[in-house]
Design an enzyme around this catalytic site. Structure first.
Site, PDB file in Angstrom:
ATOM      1  N   LYS A  61       1.070   9.856  -3.066  1.00 38.60           N
ATOM      2  CA  LYS A  61       0.171  10.983  -3.268  1.00 38.60           C
ATOM      3  C   LYS A  61       0.740  12.220  -2.576  1.00 38.60           C
ATOM      4  O   LYS A  61       1.216  12.141  -1.450  1.00 38.60           O
ATOM      5  CB  LYS A  61      -1.209  10.655  -2.706  1.00 38.60           C
ATOM      6  N   HIS A 119      -9.226  -0.323  -4.787  1.00 43.32           N
ATOM      7  CA  HIS A 119      -9.048   0.562  -3.639  1.00 43.32           C
ATOM      8  C   HIS A 119      -9.738  -0.003  -2.385  1.00 43.32           C
ATOM      9  O   HIS A 119      -9.392   0.345  -1.261  1.00 43.32           O
ATOM     10  CB  HIS A 119      -9.551   1.964  -3.959  1.00 43.32           C
ATOM     11  N   ARG A 122      -7.360  -1.334   0.104  1.00 38.28           N
ATOM     12  CA  ARG A 122      -6.754  -0.307   0.973  1.00 38.28           C
ATOM     13  C   ARG A 122      -7.691   0.016   2.132  1.00 38.28           C
ATOM     14  O   ARG A 122      -7.260   0.123   3.275  1.00 38.28           O
ATOM     15  CB  ARG A 122      -6.432   0.936   0.143  1.00 38.28           C
TER      16      ARG A 122
END
Length: 179
Positions: A61, A119, A122
């Site tokens: 990112k 996600h 994470r």
């Protein structure tokens, strides 16, 4: 909105749920390295430094590269080329949608009832590392955050956080997997 945090037991159940070895490794690497799904599906075998137990995340990112510690158990098991997680066409990596479907199937098979997508692995990685005492600035680098305030959001899940008890924990090696 604060997502529901996966416990270590729930993560272990999710990682054991897939019957396909590639899918199991996909989820294991996502959790074990705290990767974003876009970073996960686009890993090339050449990005793994097995000797130093590092994964080079390229163009994460914000277009940033970073090194993350990789579980010792993972990198030895599966070495296709060029993509670590190829699709049915070997020259193309798995899609983000496929990775999300793998996660949703694992949730269904495991009995985990928490709401959220891949996600969540994470988020679990970040929180479990803080519980192990990883310094926030180290976690910031591992997650690829440019602003420390973004990383600090995870501290609320660890009310008794004490920085520096340990530098890094191999979360995969520490999981108690169901049999």
């Amino acid at each position: 909105r604060i997502p529901e945090l996966l416990t270590c037991a729930e993560v272990a159940a999710l990682l054991e749920a897939p019957t396909n070895g590639k899918h199991r490794m996909l989820l294991t690497l996502c959790y074990g390295c705290g990767l974003r799904v876009s970073e996960l599906v686009s890993i090339k075998v050449r990005q793994i430094d097995g000797e130093r137990h590092l994964l080079r995340v390229e163009q994460g990112k914000g277009g940033k590269d970073r090194l993350v510690m990789i579980s010792r158990q993972y990198w030895q098991r599966y070495r296709p080329a060029p993509w670590l997680f190829p699709s049915r066409e070997p020259d193309v990596h798995l899609s983000i949608d496929t990775a999300q479907k793998v996660y949703r199937r694992a949730v269904g098979r495991s009995g985990v009832e928490k709401v959220g997508g891949i996600h969540g692995l994470r988020h679990a990685y970040a929180t479990h590392q803080l519980e192990g005492g990883m310094p926030v600035h180290v976690l910031q680098r591992q997650l690829g955050h440019s602003d420390l305030r973004t990383t600090m959001r995870y501290v609320h899940w660890v009310p008794d956080y004490r920085q520096g008890r340990s530098g890094h924990s191999d979360l995969i090696a520490n999981l108690v997997l169901p049999r």
